[in-house]
Scaffold this motif. Sequence first.
Motif, mmCIF file in Angstrom:
data_model
loop_
_atom_site.group_PDB
_atom_site.id
_atom_site.type_symbol
_atom_site.label_atom_id
_atom_site.label_comp_id
_atom_site.label_asym_id
_atom_site.label_seq_id
_atom_site.Cartn_x
_atom_site.Cartn_y
_atom_site.Cartn_z
ATOM 1 N N ALA A 8 -5.127 -8.075 5.443
ATOM 2 C CA ALA A 8 -5.583 -6.687 5.355
ATOM 3 C C ALA A 8 -4.466 -5.772 4.864
ATOM 4 O O ALA A 8 -4.688 -4.920 3.995
ATOM 5 N N LEU A 9 -3.277 -5.932 5.416
ATOM 6 C CA LEU A 9 -2.166 -5.046 5.052
ATOM 7 C C LEU A 9 -1.692 -5.235 3.617
ATOM 8 O O LEU A 9 -1.061 -4.340 3.065
ATOM 9 N N THR A 10 -1.983 -6.374 3.015
ATOM 10 C CA THR A 10 -1.575 -6.608 1.630
ATOM 11 C C THR A 10 -2.663 -6.220 0.635
ATOM 12 O O THR A 10 -2.507 -6.442 -0.560
ATOM 13 N N THR A 11 -3.734 -5.614 1.125
ATOM 14 C CA THR A 11 -4.820 -5.160 0.258
ATOM 15 C C THR A 11 -4.522 -3.749 -0.230
ATOM 16 O O THR A 11 -4.207 -2.863 0.570
ATOM 17 N N ASP A 12 -4.604 -3.542 -1.535
ATOM 18 C CA ASP A 12 -4.373 -2.207 -2.101
ATOM 19 C C ASP A 12 -5.352 -1.216 -1.507
ATOM 20 O O ASP A 12 -6.542 -1.495 -1.399
ATOM 21 N N GLY A 13 -4.847 -0.049 -1.118
ATOM 22 C CA GLY A 13 -5.675 1.005 -0.563
ATOM 23 C C GLY A 13 -5.649 1.073 0.950
ATOM 24 O O GLY A 13 -6.060 2.068 1.528
#
Length: 90
Positions: free
Chosen positions: A13-18
């Motif tokens: 989740a934390l590496t997802t843009d936005g």
Amino acid sequence: MNELITKISRIAALTTDGVASLANPIDVFVSKKKEMFEVDIYLVVNFGVKIPEIAWNVQENIKNALEKEGITAVEHINIHVQGVKIAEDK
């Protein structure tokens, strides 16, 4: 297994843009129903992003990360947007 799913879900989740951050105090909740797992993840997104698109991307990133680790017993990945982070002026 719950701890591993939680850890992988947080990272994906934390590496997802936005995605600005995970919500506090609860950010990921993993439950087991019969033989399948369900992931609920609570996020804060950046201002100006399309929330449905971010939710889809987070779901896909978590799914792919779990499958890469050989975890296929996840039936649902539920995304809960808890807030929007507005960029600070510099």
